[in-house]
Design an enzyme around this catalytic site. Structure first.
Site, mmCIF file in Angstrom:
data_model
loop_
_atom_site.group_PDB
_atom_site.id
_atom_site.type_symbol
_atom_site.label_atom_id
_atom_site.label_comp_id
_atom_site.label_asym_id
_atom_site.label_seq_id
_atom_site.Cartn_x
_atom_site.Cartn_y
_atom_site.Cartn_z
ATOM 1 N N ARG A 81 25.833 17.168 55.374
ATOM 2 C CA ARG A 81 24.719 18.137 55.340
ATOM 3 C C ARG A 81 24.826 18.977 54.062
ATOM 4 O O ARG A 81 24.099 18.751 53.108
ATOM 5 C CB ARG A 81 24.760 19.019 56.611
ATOM 6 C CG ARG A 81 23.492 19.797 56.883
ATOM 7 C CD ARG A 81 23.329 21.053 56.070
ATOM 8 N NE ARG A 81 24.318 22.085 56.366
ATOM 9 C CZ ARG A 81 24.432 23.205 55.641
ATOM 10 N NH1 ARG A 81 23.632 23.435 54.612
ATOM 11 N NH2 ARG A 81 25.361 24.099 55.937
ATOM 12 N N GLU A 82 25.766 19.900 54.008
ATOM 13 C CA GLU A 82 25.938 20.733 52.802
ATOM 14 C C GLU A 82 26.254 19.839 51.587
ATOM 15 O O GLU A 82 25.692 20.030 50.500
ATOM 16 C CB GLU A 82 27.070 21.738 53.032
ATOM 17 C CG GLU A 82 27.446 22.574 51.836
ATOM 18 C CD GLU A 82 26.603 23.826 51.648
ATOM 19 O OE1 GLU A 82 26.456 24.611 52.583
ATOM 20 O OE2 GLU A 82 26.094 24.004 50.522
ATOM 21 N N ARG A 133 25.542 27.130 67.429
ATOM 22 C CA ARG A 133 26.071 28.083 66.446
ATOM 23 C C ARG A 133 24.901 28.860 65.848
ATOM 24 O O ARG A 133 23.861 28.276 65.537
ATOM 25 C CB ARG A 133 26.780 27.316 65.328
ATOM 26 C CG ARG A 133 27.298 28.215 64.202
ATOM 27 C CD ARG A 133 27.742 27.402 62.994
ATOM 28 N NE ARG A 133 26.630 26.770 62.327
ATOM 29 C CZ ARG A 133 26.729 25.729 61.503
ATOM 30 N NH1 ARG A 133 27.897 25.191 61.247
ATOM 31 N NH2 ARG A 133 25.658 25.218 60.937
ATOM 32 N N HIS A 137 31.435 29.558 50.250
ATOM 33 C CA HIS A 137 31.030 28.883 49.005
ATOM 34 C C HIS A 137 31.993 29.222 47.887
ATOM 35 O O HIS A 137 32.720 30.216 47.933
ATOM 36 C CB HIS A 137 29.581 29.248 48.664
ATOM 37 C CG HIS A 137 28.613 28.337 49.369
ATOM 38 N ND1 HIS A 137 28.073 27.233 48.769
ATOM 39 C CD2 HIS A 137 28.138 28.364 50.639
ATOM 40 C CE1 HIS A 137 27.284 26.608 49.649
ATOM 41 N NE2 HIS A 137 27.308 27.272 50.795
ATOM 42 N N HIS A 145 60.633 17.986 33.316
ATOM 43 C CA HIS A 145 60.114 17.826 34.686
ATOM 44 C C HIS A 145 60.521 16.483 35.270
ATOM 45 O O HIS A 145 61.005 16.401 36.397
ATOM 46 C CB HIS A 145 58.581 17.913 34.681
ATOM 47 C CG HIS A 145 58.067 19.291 34.496
ATOM 48 N ND1 HIS A 145 57.224 19.890 35.397
ATOM 49 C CD2 HIS A 145 58.278 20.199 33.515
ATOM 50 C CE1 HIS A 145 56.934 21.100 34.974
ATOM 51 N NE2 HIS A 145 57.566 21.313 33.824
ATOM 52 N N THR A 194 27.459 32.755 51.675
ATOM 53 C CA THR A 194 26.516 31.803 51.089
ATOM 54 C C THR A 194 26.583 31.761 49.563
ATOM 55 O O THR A 194 26.263 30.744 48.953
ATOM 56 C CB THR A 194 25.090 32.180 51.556
ATOM 57 O OG1 THR A 194 25.117 32.231 52.976
ATOM 58 C CG2 THR A 194 24.035 31.207 51.097
ATOM 59 N N HIS A 197 21.505 20.589 61.717
ATOM 60 C CA HIS A 197 21.228 21.908 61.151
ATOM 61 C C HIS A 197 19.754 22.205 61.414
ATOM 62 O O HIS A 197 18.921 21.316 61.360
ATOM 63 C CB HIS A 197 21.473 21.811 59.637
ATOM 64 C CG HIS A 197 21.827 23.082 58.980
ATOM 65 N ND1 HIS A 197 21.319 23.442 57.750
ATOM 66 C CD2 HIS A 197 22.650 24.088 59.355
ATOM 67 C CE1 HIS A 197 21.834 24.605 57.395
ATOM 68 N NE2 HIS A 197 22.635 25.024 58.348
ATOM 69 N N HIS A 235 32.084 29.993 56.670
ATOM 70 C CA HIS A 235 31.441 29.025 55.781
ATOM 71 C C HIS A 235 31.492 29.640 54.380
ATOM 72 O O HIS A 235 30.758 30.576 54.090
ATOM 73 C CB HIS A 235 29.992 28.804 56.256
ATOM 74 C CG HIS A 235 29.213 27.854 55.404
ATOM 75 N ND1 HIS A 235 29.149 26.498 55.664
ATOM 76 C CD2 HIS A 235 28.448 28.049 54.305
ATOM 77 C CE1 HIS A 235 28.363 25.912 54.769
ATOM 78 N NE2 HIS A 235 27.930 26.829 53.920
HETATM 79 C C1 HCA Z 1 21.907 26.421 53.707
HETATM 80 C C2 HCA Z 1 22.747 27.672 53.556
HETATM 81 C C3 HCA Z 1 24.062 27.613 54.297
HETATM 82 C C4 HCA Z 1 23.898 27.649 55.801
HETATM 83 C C5 HCA Z 1 25.177 27.694 56.560
HETATM 84 C C6 HCA Z 1 25.030 27.553 58.055
HETATM 85 C C7 HCA Z 1 24.868 28.819 53.785
HETATM 86 O O1 HCA Z 1 22.121 25.481 52.937
HETATM 87 O O2 HCA Z 1 21.053 26.372 54.558
HETATM 88 O O3 HCA Z 1 23.954 27.266 58.541
HETATM 89 O O4 HCA Z 1 26.037 27.725 58.755
HETATM 90 O O5 HCA Z 1 25.714 28.639 52.916
HETATM 91 O O6 HCA Z 1 24.570 29.924 54.222
HETATM 92 O O7 HCA Z 1 24.764 26.423 53.925
HETATM 93 CU CU CU Z 2 26.336 26.653 52.579
#
Ligand code: HCA
Ligand code: CU
Length: 383
Positions: free
Chosen positions: A10-11, A131, A202, A295, A165, A70, A200
């Site tokens: 997904r991501e 979730r 980034h 090394h 995010t 999602h 989550h």
């Molecule tokens: C996205 C943003 C998301 C959502 C994360 C989630 C983020 O691509 O929709 O739904 O748990 O980083 O907030 O990936």
């Molecule tokens: Cu994300």
């Protein structure tokens, strides 16, 4: 016990230019399942019919992992996700003041919408794992997140995911996930809400992994990852590195088979057409390769001198590389490996000279090339 939610499909597919055909997605899902991943986020079915089809196919595979879709906080998305037969549904809705005002929404309207959609999903499928993610949670007013999370849990959400995010958090500063997770759990507890907390993270500041570990130490029970850390912009937490740290350093056990990691990394790298950087931790070509003379000399005696992570954990081995940095110990060691253990010292020095010469031209000498060097030098003795 901490769980892994892998979002490569997904991501990870939100990485610019990345698309996995359905048969590749199934292969990736199978490998993630064999690895022992708890939840596989398979896609957002509303995005394209192909994604919808892939999510359906993965969901009906009977894997041990829960398969998830999602969805925006809309009945339309929920219906489509549920029609794919998923066991997990991730609903997201940002409650930052800026996003709310962009959409001309008051917080209470957004909260109502989130609660309604979650109650609807819960009613459709009582055993669904739900979730709710307040997107950009960490930059949103805490009270907004708390209100939305409380309503979501009351409506039936099992998990609240704290989304960083934009990769904004920094461990050890006031903006850290350790404190955030603790505070959110405490405040939710005061309202008699005890969801599982996910993080989550980034990687915009290169701190996704550090933040995820911070959140885990603060009490998060689920961590989102992707193979190769794929995802929007700089991506999210790298699955392999996280799993190694959780198992080796935090002594977490959850039936994960880390020796399956290299295979899934090769597959994802091949079909995403994103190569694994050679110096990437755990899965990079050089992650367990020793080079400089000092090394290699020490590592040949005992790799632990220059390794704090054991390659065997992920089914790999330490290596010695031969180039302009090499010393006599590395050359002797490599000569042993090609069955040339009894060479005169002078000859070994000539091999070393050649190796350094090749190395200075920006290459390493692998074992087949070392054989050619030995043969050449035998045929061209100096006297
Ligand atoms: C996205 C943003 C998301 C959502 C994360 C989630 C983020 O691509 O929709 O739904 O748990 O980083 O907030 O990936
Ligand atoms: Cu994300």
């Amino acid at each position: 016990m901490v769980k892994i939610l892998d979002s490569t499909l997904r991501e990870g597919e939100q990485t610019p230019g990345v698309y996995f055909d359905v048969h590749i997605k199934l292969a990736i899902a199978d490998m993630l399942d064999a690895l022992g991943i708890d939840i596989i986020e398979a896609g957002h079915p509303l995005v394209t019919p192909e994604i919808q089809h892939s999510v359906e196919e993965i969901a009906k595979r009977g894997l041990k992992a829960k398969i998830g879709a999602h969805a925006r906080s809309l009945k339309l998305d929920v219906d489509m996700a549920l029609s794919c037969g998923v066991q997990f549904l991730g609903i997201f809705y940002c409650v930052s003041d800026e996003r709310l005002s962009d959409q001309d929404k008051k917080l209470h309207q957004a909260v109502d919408q989130i609660a309604q959609v979650i109650s609807y999903a819960r009613a459709q499928k009582p055993d669904l794992l739900i979730r709710y993610t307040p997107e950009d949670a960490v930059r949103s007013p805490f009270q907004n997140v708390l209100d939305a999370a409380t309503a979501a849990v009351t409506a039936g959400a099992d998990i609240i995911s704290i989304a960083d995010t934009t990769g904004f958090m920094i461990p050890g500063t006031p903006n850290n996930l350790y404190d955030y997770v603790k505070r959110l759990k405490e405040e939710l507890g005061k309202k008699n809400c005890y969801p599982q907390i996910a993080v989550h993270c980034h990687n915009d500041r290169g701190l996704a992994l550090a933040n995820a570990l911070d959140g885990f130490r603060g009490g998060a029970e689920i961590i989102d990852t992707a193979v190769l850390g794929l995802g929007e912009r700089a991506g999210i937490v790298d699955l392999a590195t996280l799993l190694v740290i959780l198992t080796q350093d935090f002594k977490m056990k959850n039936g994960w088979d880390l020796t399956k990691l290299p295979e899934v990394y090769q597959l994802v790298s091949k079909y995403s057409r994103i190569s694994i950087p050679v110096n990437y931790p755990i899965t990079g070509e050089n992650a367990f390769t020793h080079c400089a003379g000092v090394h290699t000399q020490a590592a040949i005696r005992n790799p632990l001198h220059y390794q704090s992570v054991q390659p065997e954990v992920v089914g790999r081995k330490s290596k010695i590389s031969l180039d302009h940095m090499s010393g006599i110990a590395a050359v002797k060691y490599s000569l042993d490996q090609i069955g040339e253990s009894n060479l005169e010292k002078d000859f070994v020095l000539r091999v070393l000279e050649r190796v350094k010469d090749v190395g200075q031209r920006g290459r390493t000498v692998d074992l087949p090339e070392l054989k050619y060097i030995v043969r050449y030098l035998r045929e061209h003795s100096p006297c």
